[in-house]
Scaffold this active site. Sequence first.
Site, PDB file in Angstrom:
ATOM      1  N   GLY A  11      13.203   8.039  -2.303  1.00 46.55           N
ATOM      2  CA  GLY A  11      14.591   8.137  -2.759  1.00 46.55           C
ATOM      3  C   GLY A  11      14.773   7.680  -4.201  1.00 46.55           C
ATOM      4  N   GLU A  43       7.028   9.791   1.538  1.00 48.78           N
ATOM      5  CA  GLU A  43       7.663   9.767   2.865  1.00 48.78           C
ATOM      6  C   GLU A  43       6.741  10.237   3.982  1.00 48.78           C
ATOM      7  OE1 GLU A  43       9.000  11.056   0.093  1.00 48.78           O
ATOM      8  OE2 GLU A  43      11.106  10.473  -0.082  1.00 48.78           O
ATOM      9  N   GLU A  99      13.931  10.658  -6.175  1.00 45.12           N
ATOM     10  CA  GLU A  99      14.997  11.647  -5.948  1.00 45.12           C
ATOM     11  C   GLU A  99      16.252  11.291  -6.742  1.00 45.12           C
ATOM     12  OE1 GLU A  99      14.172  11.071  -1.708  1.00 45.12           O
ATOM     13  OE2 GLU A  99      14.297  13.239  -1.509  1.00 45.12           O
ATOM     14  N   ALA A 104      14.224   4.735  -0.293  1.00 45.81           N
ATOM     15  CA  ALA A 104      15.123   4.286   0.772  1.00 45.81           C
ATOM     16  C   ALA A 104      14.511   3.058   1.437  1.00 45.81           C
ATOM     17  CB  ALA A 104      15.309   5.401   1.781  1.00 45.81           C
TER      18      ALA A 104
HETATM   19  N1  CAA Z   1      11.854  -0.335   1.714  1.00 49.59           N
HETATM   20  C1  CAA Z   1      11.966  -1.644   2.006  1.00 49.59           C
HETATM   21  N2  CAA Z   1      11.236  -2.605   1.425  1.00 49.59           N
HETATM   22  C2  CAA Z   1      10.351  -2.222   0.497  1.00 49.59           C
HETATM   23  C3  CAA Z   1      10.163  -0.888   0.131  1.00 49.59           C
HETATM   24  C4  CAA Z   1      10.969   0.102   0.787  1.00 49.59           C
HETATM   25  N3  CAA Z   1      10.918   1.409   0.479  1.00 49.59           N
HETATM   26  N4  CAA Z   1       9.189  -0.803  -0.797  1.00 49.59           N
HETATM   27  C5  CAA Z   1       8.778  -2.064  -1.022  1.00 49.59           C
HETATM   28  N5  CAA Z   1       9.473  -2.928  -0.238  1.00 49.59           N
HETATM   29  C6  CAA Z   1       9.335  -4.372  -0.149  1.00 49.59           C
HETATM   30  C7  CAA Z   1       8.107  -4.769   0.649  1.00 49.59           C
HETATM   31  O1  CAA Z   1       8.379  -4.747   2.039  1.00 49.59           O
HETATM   32  C8  CAA Z   1       7.863  -6.170   0.120  1.00 49.59           C
HETATM   33  O2  CAA Z   1       8.772  -7.035   0.752  1.00 49.59           O
HETATM   34  P1  CAA Z   1       8.244  -8.442   1.394  1.00 49.59           P
HETATM   35  O3  CAA Z   1       7.770  -9.228   0.200  1.00 49.59           O
HETATM   36  O4  CAA Z   1       9.471  -8.991   2.033  1.00 49.59           O
HETATM   37  O5  CAA Z   1       7.146  -8.071   2.321  1.00 49.59           O
HETATM   38  C9  CAA Z   1       8.281  -6.063  -1.357  1.00 49.59           C
HETATM   39  O6  CAA Z   1       9.110  -4.917  -1.459  1.00 49.59           O
HETATM   40  C10 CAA Z   1       7.099  -5.859  -2.297  1.00 49.59           C
HETATM   41  O7  CAA Z   1       6.374  -4.744  -1.823  1.00 49.59           O
HETATM   42  P2  CAA Z   1       4.789  -4.770  -1.597  1.00 49.59           P
HETATM   43  O8  CAA Z   1       4.345  -6.130  -1.197  1.00 49.59           O
HETATM   44  O9  CAA Z   1       4.461  -3.627  -0.694  1.00 49.59           O
HETATM   45  O10 CAA Z   1       4.329  -4.478  -3.097  1.00 49.59           O
HETATM   46  P3  CAA Z   1       2.966  -3.791  -3.562  1.00 49.59           P
HETATM   47  O11 CAA Z   1       2.928  -3.980  -5.032  1.00 49.59           O
HETATM   48  O12 CAA Z   1       1.819  -4.227  -2.755  1.00 49.59           O
HETATM   49  O13 CAA Z   1       3.181  -2.209  -3.252  1.00 49.59           O
HETATM   50  C11 CAA Z   1       4.412  -0.143  -3.203  1.00 49.59           C
HETATM   51  C12 CAA Z   1       4.172  -1.483  -3.920  1.00 49.59           C
HETATM   52  C13 CAA Z   1       3.180   0.736  -3.333  1.00 49.59           C
HETATM   53  C14 CAA Z   1       5.589   0.539  -3.904  1.00 49.59           C
HETATM   54  C15 CAA Z   1       4.718  -0.393  -1.710  1.00 49.59           C
HETATM   55  O14 CAA Z   1       5.716  -1.386  -1.620  1.00 49.59           O
HETATM   56  C16 CAA Z   1       5.192   0.796  -0.962  1.00 49.59           C
HETATM   57  O15 CAA Z   1       4.413   1.664  -0.639  1.00 49.59           O
HETATM   58  N6  CAA Z   1       6.520   0.874  -0.644  1.00 49.59           N
HETATM   59  C17 CAA Z   1       7.085   1.901   0.160  1.00 49.59           C
HETATM   60  C18 CAA Z   1       7.356   3.158  -0.671  1.00 49.59           C
HETATM   61  C19 CAA Z   1       7.897   4.264   0.206  1.00 49.59           C
HETATM   62  O16 CAA Z   1       7.322   4.641   1.198  1.00 49.59           O
HETATM   63  N7  CAA Z   1       9.060   4.846  -0.215  1.00 49.59           N
HETATM   64  C20 CAA Z   1       9.703   5.899   0.501  1.00 49.59           C
HETATM   65  C21 CAA Z   1      10.772   5.353   1.396  1.00 49.59           C
HETATM   66  S1  CAA Z   1      11.475   6.553   2.480  1.00 49.59           S
HETATM   67  C22 CAA Z   1      12.512   7.448   1.496  1.00 49.59           C
HETATM   68  O17 CAA Z   1      12.734   7.147   0.329  1.00 49.59           O
HETATM   69  C23 CAA Z   1      13.174   8.596   2.178  1.00 49.59           C
HETATM   70  C24 CAA Z   1      14.011   9.430   1.286  1.00 49.59           C
HETATM   71  O18 CAA Z   1      13.616  10.459   0.812  1.00 49.59           O
HETATM   72  C25 CAA Z   1      15.382   9.031   1.004  1.00 49.59           C
END
Ligand code: CAA
Length: 260
Positions: free
Chosen positions: A111, A134, A114, A66
Amino acid sequence: MEYKNTLYEKSEGIATITINRPKALNALNEETVLELLARLKDAKKDENVKVVVITGAGDKAFSAGADLKMMKGAGAVKGMHLSQVGQKLTTEIEKLEKPVIAAINGYALGGGLELSMACDLRIASENAKLGQPEINVGLIPGWGGTQRLPRFVGKAIAKEMIFTGKMIDAKTAERLGLLNKVVPANELNSTVTELANELMNKPPIGLELAKQLIHNSTETDLRVGLTHEAEAFGILASTEDFKEGVTAFLEKRKPEYKGK
Ligand code: CAA
């Protein structure tokens, strides 16, 4: 509907839905989820579509989950609605009468994982990483992860993954039964197409009923499940496709199924 965040391609019976926000690692904001729902609706209605493939654009992510920018400061009601819209998407995938394959080309997190768990089959590239992170932002999975993950990997591993938020690699996920197959990245598309083509040659009503029964197997007791299985078996025994299947077997030729 204006489509900004997804691509959709139909070719020889396969509908491929691509989440197309590679710069944000295909994070799923609400608009994207609504687009995915609309794409699925089209694939459901189109009689020429026999198999659906869901994937992510680029070579880094299926989906990183998400969109956290959308989630920021959501509050209770918005948070609940965001959970419900994602749950609707995963439920529609499970209800779809046609097989759905997730082609996981990198991160499948939150997500994203999921979404893939609602698909019928999951093929991943060797560089895929799967997780429910999450907890690291103060949440829990909200699109079915607390319910579907333990059904795949058991409660102990599901708790470990959801409590720690740690990712697992593709080989581990395959060993745990979360993935059907892991292939080198450059073989992902061809492997998925081969599988989709294989399914396209199977009798569609058989696939549909098997999908429903298997989903219901974790929702019902054994007696009721077996009763439904016998009824479905009876329905299939009355189809033209069954007649064709047996005739083709006896005539030592390939069957041609029509979904009737
Ligand atoms: N939402 C929004 N933007 C996201 C994102 C997310 N879930 N995951 C990555 N991005 C974006 C980053 O903000 C970044 O954007 P900018 O260049 O504008 O800053 C771009 O994608 C690239 O990401 P990173 O620079 O972080 O890339 P990385 O290779 O260093 O790391 C990663 C990759 C480990 C996947 C890291 O991006 C990360 O941890 N992302 C979040 C993952 C997460 O927490 N997901 C769960 C979301 S909540 C959810 O899903 C609830 C549910 O159950 C429905």
